[in-house]
Design a protein around this motif. Structure first.
Motif, PDB file in Angstrom:
ATOM      1  N   ARG A 190       0.810  -1.218   0.000  1.00 21.55           N
ATOM      2  CA  ARG A 190       0.000   0.000   0.000  1.00 21.55           C
ATOM      3  C   ARG A 190       0.845   1.271   0.000  1.00 21.55           C
ATOM      4  O   ARG A 190       0.324   2.365  -0.196  1.00 21.55           O
ATOM      5  CB  ARG A 190      -0.938   0.011   1.210  1.00 21.55           C
ATOM      6  CG  ARG A 190      -0.214  -0.137   2.532  1.00 21.55           C
ATOM      7  CD  ARG A 190      -1.122  -0.526   3.675  1.00 21.55           C
ATOM      8  NE  ARG A 190      -0.348  -0.736   4.882  1.00 21.55           N
ATOM      9  CZ  ARG A 190       0.286  -1.882   5.172  1.00 21.55           C
ATOM     10  NH1 ARG A 190       0.216  -2.904   4.343  1.00 21.55           N
ATOM     11  NH2 ARG A 190       0.978  -1.997   6.292  1.00 21.55           N
ATOM     12  N   ASP A 191       2.154   1.127   0.236  1.00 21.23           N
ATOM     13  CA  ASP A 191       3.038   2.291   0.263  1.00 21.23           C
ATOM     14  C   ASP A 191       4.468   1.824   0.022  1.00 21.23           C
ATOM     15  O   ASP A 191       4.714   0.644  -0.251  1.00 21.23           O
ATOM     16  CB  ASP A 191       2.919   3.036   1.599  1.00 21.23           C
ATOM     17  CG  ASP A 191       3.117   2.115   2.815  1.00 21.23           C
ATOM     18  OD1 ASP A 191       3.733   1.032   2.662  1.00 21.23           O
ATOM     19  OD2 ASP A 191       2.643   2.474   3.918  1.00 21.23           O
ATOM     20  N   VAL A 192       5.410   2.736   0.128  1.00 17.54           N
ATOM     21  CA  VAL A 192       6.807   2.409  -0.161  1.00 17.54           C
ATOM     22  C   VAL A 192       7.358   1.372   0.819  1.00 17.54           C
ATOM     23  O   VAL A 192       8.063   0.435   0.429  1.00 17.54           O
ATOM     24  CB  VAL A 192       7.673   3.680  -0.142  1.00 17.54           C
ATOM     25  CG1 VAL A 192       9.158   3.324  -0.250  1.00 17.54           C
ATOM     26  CG2 VAL A 192       7.280   4.601  -1.285  1.00 17.54           C
ATOM     27  N   ALA A 193       7.035   1.510   2.085  1.00 18.81           N
ATOM     28  CA  ALA A 193       7.559   0.584   3.095  1.00 18.81           C
ATOM     29  C   ALA A 193       7.075  -0.839   2.853  1.00 18.81           C
ATOM     30  O   ALA A 193       7.856  -1.795   2.926  1.00 18.81           O
ATOM     31  CB  ALA A 193       7.163   1.050   4.495  1.00 18.81           C
ATOM     32  N   SER A 194       5.778  -0.992   2.574  1.00 16.04           N
ATOM     33  CA  SER A 194       5.255  -2.344   2.338  1.00 16.04           C
ATOM     34  C   SER A 194       5.738  -2.899   1.008  1.00 16.04           C
ATOM     35  O   SER A 194       5.933  -4.117   0.866  1.00 16.04           O
ATOM     36  CB  SER A 194       3.726  -2.347   2.412  1.00 16.04           C
ATOM     37  OG  SER A 194       3.162  -1.395   1.545  1.00 16.04           O
ATOM     38  N   LEU A 195       5.974  -2.031   0.031  1.00 22.87           N
ATOM     39  CA  LEU A 195       6.564  -2.485  -1.235  1.00 22.87           C
ATOM     40  C   LEU A 195       7.958  -3.032  -1.006  1.00 22.87           C
ATOM     41  O   LEU A 195       8.332  -4.077  -1.563  1.00 22.87           O
ATOM     42  CB  LEU A 195       6.608  -1.332  -2.239  1.00 22.87           C
ATOM     43  CG  LEU A 195       7.353  -1.623  -3.553  1.00 22.87           C
ATOM     44  CD1 LEU A 195       6.695  -2.748  -4.327  1.00 22.87           C
ATOM     45  CD2 LEU A 195       7.435  -0.346  -4.406  1.00 22.87           C
ATOM     46  N   ARG A 196       8.738  -2.361  -0.170  1.00 21.93           N
ATOM     47  CA  ARG A 196      10.090  -2.824   0.119  1.00 21.93           C
ATOM     48  C   ARG A 196      10.073  -4.206   0.771  1.00 21.93           C
ATOM     49  O   ARG A 196      10.853  -5.087   0.397  1.00 21.93           O
ATOM     50  CB  ARG A 196      10.807  -1.821   1.031  1.00 21.93           C
ATOM     51  CG  ARG A 196      12.264  -2.191   1.301  1.00 21.93           C
ATOM     52  CD  ARG A 196      13.025  -1.040   1.944  1.00 21.93           C
ATOM     53  NE  ARG A 196      12.415  -0.577   3.186  1.00 21.93           N
ATOM     54  CZ  ARG A 196      11.826   0.613   3.334  1.00 21.93           C
ATOM     55  NH1 ARG A 196      11.744   1.466   2.331  1.00 21.93           N
ATOM     56  NH2 ARG A 196      11.298   0.966   4.495  1.00 21.93           N
ATOM     57  N   GLY A 199      10.354  -5.829 -11.816  1.00 24.99           N
ATOM     58  CA  GLY A 199       9.003  -5.837 -12.360  1.00 24.99           C
ATOM     59  C   GLY A 199       7.961  -5.372 -11.356  1.00 24.99           C
ATOM     60  O   GLY A 199       7.145  -4.481 -11.660  1.00 24.99           O
ATOM     61  N   PRO A 200       7.934  -5.941 -10.151  1.00 22.49           N
ATOM     62  CA  PRO A 200       6.974  -5.479  -9.144  1.00 22.49           C
ATOM     63  C   PRO A 200       7.102  -4.002  -8.798  1.00 22.49           C
ATOM     64  O   PRO A 200       6.095  -3.317  -8.597  1.00 22.49           O
ATOM     65  CB  PRO A 200       7.290  -6.364  -7.933  1.00 22.49           C
ATOM     66  CG  PRO A 200       7.824  -7.620  -8.531  1.00 22.49           C
ATOM     67  CD  PRO A 200       8.626  -7.171  -9.725  1.00 22.49           C
ATOM     68  N   VAL A 201       8.327  -3.497  -8.724  1.00 17.61           N
ATOM     69  CA  VAL A 201       8.503  -2.082  -8.402  1.00 17.61           C
ATOM     70  C   VAL A 201       7.910  -1.197  -9.501  1.00 17.61           C
ATOM     71  O   VAL A 201       7.163  -0.255  -9.236  1.00 17.61           O
ATOM     72  CB  VAL A 201      10.001  -1.754  -8.188  1.00 17.61           C
ATOM     73  CG1 VAL A 201      10.235  -0.245  -8.201  1.00 17.61           C
ATOM     74  CG2 VAL A 201      10.481  -2.334  -6.862  1.00 17.61           C
ATOM     75  N   THR A 202       8.221  -1.514 -10.754  1.00 17.65           N
ATOM     76  CA  THR A 202       7.693  -0.731 -11.869  1.00 17.65           C
ATOM     77  C   THR A 202       6.167  -0.798 -11.916  1.00 17.65           C
ATOM     78  O   THR A 202       5.488   0.210 -12.140  1.00 17.65           O
ATOM     79  CB  THR A 202       8.276  -1.246 -13.193  1.00 17.65           C
ATOM     80  OG1 THR A 202       9.702  -1.134 -13.158  1.00 17.65           O
ATOM     81  CG2 THR A 202       7.756  -0.448 -14.372  1.00 17.65           C
ATOM     82  N   ASP A 205       5.611   7.710  -6.078  1.00 11.21           N
ATOM     83  CA  ASP A 205       6.656   8.567  -6.635  1.00 11.21           C
ATOM     84  C   ASP A 205       7.743   7.657  -7.222  1.00 11.21           C
ATOM     85  O   ASP A 205       8.307   6.818  -6.505  1.00 11.21           O
ATOM     86  CB  ASP A 205       7.247   9.433  -5.517  1.00 11.21           C
ATOM     87  CG  ASP A 205       8.251  10.460  -6.040  1.00 11.21           C
ATOM     88  OD1 ASP A 205       8.978  10.151  -7.000  1.00 11.21           O
ATOM     89  OD2 ASP A 205       8.324  11.552  -5.462  1.00 11.21           O
ATOM     90  N   PRO A 206       8.059   7.788  -8.508  1.00  5.51           N
ATOM     91  CA  PRO A 206       9.081   6.918  -9.109  1.00  5.51           C
ATOM     92  C   PRO A 206      10.437   7.006  -8.427  1.00  5.51           C
ATOM     93  O   PRO A 206      11.191   6.031  -8.406  1.00  5.51           O
ATOM     94  CB  PRO A 206       9.156   7.421 -10.560  1.00  5.51           C
ATOM     95  CG  PRO A 206       7.847   8.082 -10.805  1.00  5.51           C
ATOM     96  CD  PRO A 206       7.447   8.687  -9.494  1.00  5.51           C
ATOM     97  N   PHE A 207      10.745   8.166  -7.846  1.00  3.66           N
ATOM     98  CA  PHE A 207      12.019   8.301  -7.140  1.00  3.66           C
ATOM     99  C   PHE A 207      12.031   7.421  -5.893  1.00  3.66           C
ATOM    100  O   PHE A 207      13.045   6.767  -5.589  1.00  3.66           O
ATOM    101  CB  PHE A 207      12.261   9.773  -6.766  1.00  3.66           C
ATOM    102  CG  PHE A 207      12.479  10.663  -7.953  1.00  3.66           C
ATOM    103  CD1 PHE A 207      13.708  10.725  -8.583  1.00  3.66           C
ATOM    104  CD2 PHE A 207      11.431  11.430  -8.452  1.00  3.66           C
ATOM    105  CE1 PHE A 207      13.916  11.542  -9.686  1.00  3.66           C
ATOM    106  CE2 PHE A 207      11.621  12.251  -9.555  1.00  3.66           C
ATOM    107  CZ  PHE A 207      12.861  12.304 -10.180  1.00  3.66           C
ATOM    108  N   ASP A 208      10.923   7.386  -5.171  1.00  5.01           N
ATOM    109  CA  ASP A 208      10.828   6.538  -3.986  1.00  5.01           C
ATOM    110  C   ASP A 208      10.885   5.060  -4.374  1.00  5.01           C
ATOM    111  O   ASP A 208      11.497   4.244  -3.667  1.00  5.01           O
ATOM    112  CB  ASP A 208       9.526   6.817  -3.237  1.00  5.01           C
ATOM    113  CG  ASP A 208       9.512   8.187  -2.577  1.00  5.01           C
ATOM    114  OD1 ASP A 208      10.606   8.727  -2.313  1.00  5.01           O
ATOM    115  OD2 ASP A 208       8.406   8.718  -2.334  1.00  5.01           O
ATOM    116  N   ALA A 209      10.222   4.716  -5.480  1.00  7.51           N
ATOM    117  CA  ALA A 209      10.226   3.319  -5.927  1.00  7.51           C
ATOM    118  C   ALA A 209      11.626   2.875  -6.330  1.00  7.51           C
ATOM    119  O   ALA A 209      12.058   1.761  -6.013  1.00  7.51           O
ATOM    120  CB  ALA A 209       9.252   3.149  -7.094  1.00  7.51           C
TER     121      ALA A 209
END
Length: 224
Positions: free
Chosen positions: A35-41, A150-153, A162-166
Motif C-alpha cells: 500500500r506504500d513504499v515501506a510495504s513495497l520494500r 518488475g513489481p517495483v515498476t 513517486d518513481p524516485f521513492d520506488a
C-alpha cells in the motif's frame, strides 16, 4: 567475456514481455499487503529471497552449462502453482524469441525445439546469458533483479507511487541482490556434481495463492 550484454539483458526495454507482468504486485495491492513504499520494500525483499533466489539459481545453472531440460524439470518441481508455471513459460517463450534475435545460438535453437510451448523464464534467461558470453554470477544477478524490478515498476502504476521513492526501494535492496546472486552462483558451481538438488528451493506459498487468485480476476491491469 561480454559484460555489456548484461546491461542489454537487464534493460527494461529489452522485448522480453516483462512489462505486462507485475510479479504478484497487482494482487498484493488488491489485498492491501502492498500500500506504500515501506510495504513495497518488504514485499520485494520477501520475493527476492524466495522466488527470486529460486529463479537466480536456475538461471545460474543454465549459464554454467547444466542440461536445460533437467533444469526444466527442476523448475517445474519448484513452481507449485499452475498459474505461476503458465506465466513462467509464457515469459520464457517471449524471452527466447528476443534472445534468438539478439544472440543467435544453437543452444537456444535446441531449447526452442525441445519446448515448443515455452521453457521456464529462468532457464531461458540463464541459457541466454551463456550464449551472450556472460557468467553464472551475471545470470544470477539478472534473474534476481528481474524478480523485483518488475513489481517495483508495476506498483508505480498501481499506486501512483513517486518513481524516485520506488527506485530507492531497488537501491536499498542492492546488498540483498548481491547475496542472492552469490548464492545462485555457488549453487551453479555445485550442480554438476550434486545435481539439481544443489539448487535453491525456497517456497513462497502466499505468492502462489495470489497468482491463482489473480488468474481468475475478470478485470486486471497486468497478466500476472
Amino acid at each position: 567475456m561480454n559484460r555489456a550484454a548484461l546491461l542489454v539483458l537487464a534493460d527494461g526495454r529489452f522485448p522480453a514481455g516483462g512489462h505486462a507482468h507485475s510479479g504478484g504486485a497487482e494482487e498484493a495491492v488488491a489485498a492491501g499487503r502492498v500500500r506504500d513504499v515501506a510495504s513495497l520494500r518488504e514485499f520485494c525483499r520477501g520475493r527476492l529471497h524466495t522466488a527470486g533466489l529460486v529463479a537466480a539459481g536456475l538461471a545460474a545453472a543454465a549459464a554454467a552449462g547444466y542440461d536445460p531440460l533437467l533444469l526444466e524439470e527442476a523448475a517445474d518441481a519448484r513452481t507449485a502453482a499452475p498459474a505461476q508455471r503458465h506465466t513462467s513459460r509464457r515469459l520464457g517463450r517471449q524471452l527466447l524469441r528476443a534472445a534468438r534475435a539478439a544472440w543467435p545460438c544453437a543452444e537456444l535453437d535446441a531449447l526452442a525445439a525441445a519446448c515448443p510451448r515455452g521453457a521456464h523464464q529462468s532457464v531461458v534467461l540463464g541459457l541466454t546469458a551463456r550464449c551472450a558470453g556472460l557468467t553464472p554470477l551475471d545470470a544470477g544477478y539478472a534473474a534476481a533483479y528481474e524478480s523485483i524490478g518488475g513489481p517495483v515498476t508495476a506498483t508505480v502504476r498501481l499506486l501512483r507511487l513517486d518513481p524516485f521513492d520506488a527506485t530507492a526501494v531497488l537501491a536499498r535492496l542492492s546488498a540483498d541482490l548481491d547475496r542472492v546472486a552469490a548464492q545462485a552462483a555457488e549453487a551453479a558451481r555445485r550442480v554438476h556434481t550434486d545435481g539439481a538438488a544443489a539448487l535453491p528451493a525456497a517456497s513462497a506459498p502466499l505468492l502462489d495463492i495470489a497468482a491463482e487468485r489473480h488468474a481468475t480476476r475478470p478485470a486486471r491491469l497486468f497478466a500476472s
